[in-house]
Design a protein around this motif. Structure first.
Motif, PDB file in Angstrom:
ATOM      1  N   HIS A  33       0.829  -1.210   0.000  1.00  0.00           N
ATOM      2  CA  HIS A  33       0.000   0.000   0.000  1.00  0.00           C
ATOM      3  C   HIS A  33       0.863   1.260   0.000  1.00  0.00           C
ATOM      4  CE1 HIS A  33      -2.598   3.144   1.951  1.00  0.00           C
ATOM      5  NE2 HIS A  33      -3.341   2.767   0.929  1.00  0.00           N
ATOM      6  N   SER A  36       2.152   1.815  -3.455  1.00  0.00           N
ATOM      7  CA  SER A  36       1.108   2.309  -4.361  1.00  0.00           C
ATOM      8  C   SER A  36       0.846   3.794  -4.131  1.00  0.00           C
ATOM      9  CB  SER A  36      -0.178   1.493  -4.185  1.00  0.00           C
ATOM     10  OG  SER A  36      -0.836   1.805  -2.975  1.00  0.00           O
ATOM     11  N   LYS A  41      -0.064   4.553  -8.016  1.00  0.00           N
ATOM     12  CA  LYS A  41      -0.604   3.434  -8.782  1.00  0.00           C
ATOM     13  C   LYS A  41      -1.804   2.832  -8.071  1.00  0.00           C
ATOM     14  CE  LYS A  41       3.681   1.824 -11.011  1.00  0.00           C
ATOM     15  NZ  LYS A  41       4.591   0.665 -11.177  1.00  0.00           N
ATOM     16  N   LEU A  43      -3.648  -0.222  -6.289  1.00  0.00           N
ATOM     17  CA  LEU A  43      -3.248  -1.381  -5.506  1.00  0.00           C
ATOM     18  C   LEU A  43      -4.253  -2.496  -5.768  1.00  0.00           C
ATOM     19  CD1 LEU A  43      -1.512  -2.713  -3.280  1.00  0.00           C
ATOM     20  CD2 LEU A  43      -3.085  -1.734  -1.595  1.00  0.00           C
ATOM     21  N   TYR A  76      -0.001  -1.091 -11.632  1.00  0.00           N
ATOM     22  CA  TYR A  76      -0.484  -1.664 -10.370  1.00  0.00           C
ATOM     23  C   TYR A  76       0.659  -2.058  -9.441  1.00  0.00           C
ATOM     24  CZ  TYR A  76      -5.140  -2.374 -12.498  1.00  0.00           C
ATOM     25  OH  TYR A  76      -6.367  -2.193 -13.098  1.00  0.00           O
ATOM     26  N   ILE A  77       0.336  -2.084  -8.164  1.00  0.00           N
ATOM     27  CA  ILE A  77       1.110  -2.835  -7.176  1.00  0.00           C
ATOM     28  C   ILE A  77       0.228  -4.025  -6.812  1.00  0.00           C
ATOM     29  CG2 ILE A  77       2.109  -2.861  -4.881  1.00  0.00           C
ATOM     30  CD1 ILE A  77       3.705  -1.175  -6.816  1.00  0.00           C
ATOM     31  N   LYS A 116      -7.418   2.716  -4.694  1.00  0.00           N
ATOM     32  CA  LYS A 116      -6.680   3.882  -5.169  1.00  0.00           C
ATOM     33  C   LYS A 116      -6.505   4.808  -3.994  1.00  0.00           C
ATOM     34  CE  LYS A 116      -4.763   6.789  -8.021  1.00  0.00           C
ATOM     35  NZ  LYS A 116      -3.410   6.533  -8.570  1.00  0.00           N
TER      36      LYS A 116
END
Length: 227
Positions: A33, A36, A41, A43, A76-77, A116
């Motif tokens: 988290h 991100s 980005k 998550l 993304y993560i 997000k």
């Protein structure tokens, strides 16, 4: 002896692929988290279970897909959470993985939760084949990045190879150091690489390099503040 070492490396490589299917998979929600948030980005949390048939199918048939991995790396993560007593710190509180299942209201696996910043975008339960999962990943990125107003059904009919919105993110040095420590997709550069991968996360202190990479379509560039 050399043959034995080579065989061991092959076995470990196969084991890693079968275990995760995607080398940039995180298992700690707190770390994922924070990354991100720094990288701006999405998550993606994959709630999974070792005994779940469709979870194994997802890792065998969907995660290894090249196009899926590309959109994940760029936008993304990705973190995989399995039941258990493993503890992480998320949003200032400590949770076990079991508590995370309850906190997100997960009733079955696999379940995919998209976040997000600190807000949930959507939650998708169940297995999807690689083509459908890829469309879902692209659709959610387009909704978040470009405020796309169409439905998923409408978007899924489009023949669009959406890769994400190239963005320069200004970060502090301590955040850049954190990214370089934990994100294997991150690469520190002081000049434009001879071979640019738009889904690699480039970290630089040079604003001209950041602008050039952004102009070349790199999805995420971290520009480190000198202050």
């Amino acid at each position: 002896m050399v043959k034995s070492i080579k065989l061991l490396l092959i076995v470990l490589s196969i084991f890693t692929t079968l275990s995760f299917g995607y080398e940039h998979t995180f298992t700690d929600l707190g770390i994922a988290h924070r990354l991100s948030m720094i990288e701006k980005k999405l998550l993606l949390i994959n709630f999974s279970s070792p005994s779940c048939y469709y979870c194994k199918l997802f890792e065998k048939e969907v995660l290894p897909n090249k196009d899926v991995q590309e959109i994940l790396r760029g936008n993304y993560i990705f973190v995989k959470i399995e039941p258990g007593s493993y503890k992480t710190t998320f949003l200032g509180k400590t949770y076990t993985n079991d508590q995370l299942f309850g906190g997100f209201g997960v009733r079955g696996t696999p379940t995919f939760v998209f976040l997000k910043d600190q807000g949930q975008v959507t939650q998708v339960p169940g297995f999807m084949p690689a083509p459908d999962f890829l469309k879902a990943l692209r659709f959610i990125v387009k909704v978040v990045d470009e405020n796309y107003k169409g439905t998923f059904e409408e978007y899924s009919k489009k023949n669009e190879d959406y890769k994400g919105k190239p963005t320069i993110v200004n970060v502090k040095k301590e955040d850049a150091d954190y990214v370089l420590k934990y994100d294997k997709n991150a690469q520190s550069v002081d000049s434009v690489p001879s071979k640019v991968d738009i889904n690699t996360l480039y970290v630089t202190t040079n604003s001209d390099v950041a602008k050039k990479l952004n102009g070349m379509g790199v999805i995420r560039v971290l520009l480190v503040s000198s202050k």
